[in-house]
Design a protein around this motif. Sequence first.
Motif, mmCIF file in Angstrom:
data_model
loop_
_atom_site.group_PDB
_atom_site.id
_atom_site.type_symbol
_atom_site.label_atom_id
_atom_site.label_comp_id
_atom_site.label_asym_id
_atom_site.label_seq_id
_atom_site.Cartn_x
_atom_site.Cartn_y
_atom_site.Cartn_z
ATOM 1 N N THR A 78 28.154 -51.933 -40.459
ATOM 2 C CA THR A 78 28.762 -50.299 -39.397
ATOM 3 C C THR A 78 28.338 -50.952 -38.284
ATOM 4 O O THR A 78 29.253 -50.582 -36.775
ATOM 5 C CB THR A 78 27.318 -48.892 -39.823
ATOM 6 N N SER A 79 27.325 -52.216 -37.857
ATOM 7 C CA SER A 79 27.810 -52.827 -35.976
ATOM 8 C C SER A 79 28.614 -53.383 -35.963
ATOM 9 O O SER A 79 29.321 -53.006 -34.780
ATOM 10 C CB SER A 79 26.000 -53.009 -36.235
ATOM 11 N N LEU A 80 28.860 -53.781 -36.267
ATOM 12 C CA LEU A 80 30.066 -54.955 -36.624
ATOM 13 C C LEU A 80 31.806 -54.064 -35.796
ATOM 14 O O LEU A 80 32.056 -53.944 -35.586
ATOM 15 C CB LEU A 80 30.288 -55.778 -37.479
ATOM 16 N N ILE A 81 31.586 -53.073 -37.255
ATOM 17 C CA ILE A 81 32.739 -52.251 -37.339
ATOM 18 C C ILE A 81 32.609 -51.796 -35.420
ATOM 19 O O ILE A 81 33.803 -50.920 -34.894
ATOM 20 C CB ILE A 81 33.139 -51.185 -38.273
ATOM 21 N N LEU A 233 26.476 -61.168 -46.127
ATOM 22 C CA LEU A 233 26.721 -61.089 -44.179
ATOM 23 C C LEU A 233 27.851 -61.133 -44.058
ATOM 24 O O LEU A 233 28.487 -63.191 -44.253
ATOM 25 C CB LEU A 233 25.506 -61.058 -43.621
ATOM 26 N N PRO A 234 28.908 -61.377 -42.886
ATOM 27 C CA PRO A 234 30.116 -62.017 -41.957
ATOM 28 C C PRO A 234 29.415 -63.673 -41.839
ATOM 29 O O PRO A 234 28.123 -63.691 -41.511
ATOM 30 C CB PRO A 234 30.161 -60.821 -41.425
ATOM 31 N N ASP A 235 30.489 -64.593 -41.443
ATOM 32 C CA ASP A 235 29.753 -65.363 -41.123
ATOM 33 C C ASP A 235 29.171 -65.522 -39.533
ATOM 34 O O ASP A 235 30.111 -64.769 -38.747
ATOM 35 C CB ASP A 235 31.257 -66.575 -41.259
ATOM 36 N N SER A 236 28.251 -66.276 -38.963
ATOM 37 C CA SER A 236 27.594 -65.990 -38.528
ATOM 38 C C SER A 236 28.629 -66.566 -36.688
ATOM 39 O O SER A 236 29.096 -67.835 -37.237
ATOM 40 C CB SER A 236 26.173 -66.513 -37.972
ATOM 41 N N PRO A 237 28.780 -65.731 -35.733
ATOM 42 C CA PRO A 237 29.586 -66.430 -34.361
ATOM 43 C C PRO A 237 28.551 -67.802 -34.103
ATOM 44 O O PRO A 237 29.608 -67.967 -33.096
ATOM 45 C CB PRO A 237 29.934 -65.644 -33.296
ATOM 46 N N ALA A 261 35.253 -65.625 -36.906
ATOM 47 C CA ALA A 261 35.476 -65.810 -38.568
ATOM 48 C C ALA A 261 34.940 -64.253 -38.727
ATOM 49 O O ALA A 261 35.620 -63.966 -40.162
ATOM 50 C CB ALA A 261 34.883 -66.936 -39.315
ATOM 51 N N TRP A 262 33.740 -63.369 -38.530
ATOM 52 C CA TRP A 262 33.281 -62.535 -38.943
ATOM 53 C C TRP A 262 34.681 -61.681 -38.387
ATOM 54 O O TRP A 262 34.622 -60.316 -39.680
ATOM 55 C CB TRP A 262 32.291 -61.967 -38.374
ATOM 56 N N LEU A 263 35.314 -61.049 -38.229
ATOM 57 C CA LEU A 263 36.420 -60.318 -38.192
ATOM 58 C C LEU A 263 37.248 -60.512 -39.307
ATOM 59 O O LEU A 263 37.902 -59.681 -39.737
ATOM 60 C CB LEU A 263 37.034 -60.481 -37.042
ATOM 61 N N GLN A 264 37.013 -61.462 -39.957
ATOM 62 C CA GLN A 264 37.873 -61.630 -41.164
ATOM 63 C C GLN A 264 37.080 -61.184 -42.280
ATOM 64 O O GLN A 264 37.664 -60.878 -43.777
ATOM 65 C CB GLN A 264 38.795 -62.952 -41.817
ATOM 66 N N GLU A 266 34.878 -59.314 -45.830
ATOM 67 C CA GLU A 266 34.373 -57.791 -46.400
ATOM 68 C C GLU A 266 33.289 -57.089 -46.002
ATOM 69 O O GLU A 266 32.495 -58.355 -44.846
ATOM 70 C CB GLU A 266 34.896 -58.394 -47.397
ATOM 71 N N PHE A 267 33.238 -55.830 -46.336
ATOM 72 C CA PHE A 267 32.601 -55.106 -45.954
ATOM 73 C C PHE A 267 32.085 -54.044 -46.273
ATOM 74 O O PHE A 267 32.861 -53.722 -47.325
ATOM 75 C CB PHE A 267 33.023 -54.735 -44.031
ATOM 76 N N THR A 268 30.778 -53.345 -45.849
ATOM 77 C CA THR A 268 30.225 -51.978 -46.303
ATOM 78 C C THR A 268 29.877 -51.155 -44.998
ATOM 79 O O THR A 268 29.339 -51.853 -44.057
ATOM 80 C CB THR A 268 29.377 -51.636 -47.456
ATOM 81 N N VAL A 269 29.760 -50.278 -45.283
ATOM 82 C CA VAL A 269 28.730 -49.382 -44.400
ATOM 83 C C VAL A 269 27.983 -48.231 -44.444
ATOM 84 O O VAL A 269 27.656 -48.071 -45.640
ATOM 85 C CB VAL A 269 29.823 -48.492 -43.539
#
Length: 320
Positions: A78-81, A233-237, A261-264, A266-269
């Motif tokens: 949610t925070s990244l989106i 979790l998404p890949d750390s920058p 890389a975190w932009l690509q 997968e996710f949930t909210v």
Amino acid sequence: MSQEQLLTIQEDINRRKLINQIFAIVGLVVILVAIFILLALIVYMVSSGISRISPEFFTSFPSRRAEKAGIMSAWVGTSLIMLVTALAAVPIGVASGIYLEEYSRKNLLADFIEINVTNLAGVPSIVYGLLALGLFVYELNLGRSILSAGLTLALLILPVVIVTTREALRAIPNHLREAAYALGASKWQMIWDHVLPYSFGSILTGVIIGLSRAIGETAPVVTIGALVFIRFLPDSPINSEFPYIPFQGEFPYLNIQQLFAWLQSEFTVMPIQMFTWVSRPERAFEANAAAAGTVLIAMTLAMNGIAIYLRYRFRKGLKW
């Protein structure tokens, strides 16, 4: 004017005053009832989920066992989106509002654009999800990623930001613009140095309202493929060791692929995580959903609190 006519006018005035008072009382009662119901629901949700809120709840991934389940992947997603949404929607929305209000000519084309922007603010969110599925996921090949979700929600709140920006700029008195021109300022100098500082508080309020709507949306992100169960979790920058920033030995010296890389990913909210828990038959998951809802409301209130503080700071000392 005769005495009878004066009495008729006085009776009409008294009747209108009575109607105004009744309308004010009815409106106040409706508002109080709505606030009471909202507060009752919030209190019930908080009381149901407060026992589950703990540091482990924020640092644990979802689990099939309610007592071990957490919202780590949900609140990070949610925070990244929201970060992508703000970075995409705010500059474009504010710039569009400035152009439409300060630069565009007042003609049929401008009226057509204004009507369509206003109508887009009321389009159901699922329509934006279907649009994003065809455009971002399939046509632009962005995949079912954080980037696609952020851009989708940016489209959702873009009309709100544009309309709010225009209204904020329209509220600035024209004599402020004329005074800037009289001192030799260009049009952009007038906007940047005089109009925007005075309207920034109202613009910021509109931005936060848009983000507050986006943070609770479920239909668009479900449409583009948000996951209901995710344990990573998404890949750390950044790197886990000093100097943390991902340097490399050749130009451009920063590892751009790792940074973004975190932009690509997968996710949930949070709303999807709450829906998943509520749909489970075990009652223990309802407490988890209530706790997640409490956290989501706290995030929304925090955004609104920051907006109120910044608006107060920017309006302090501004006079015209």
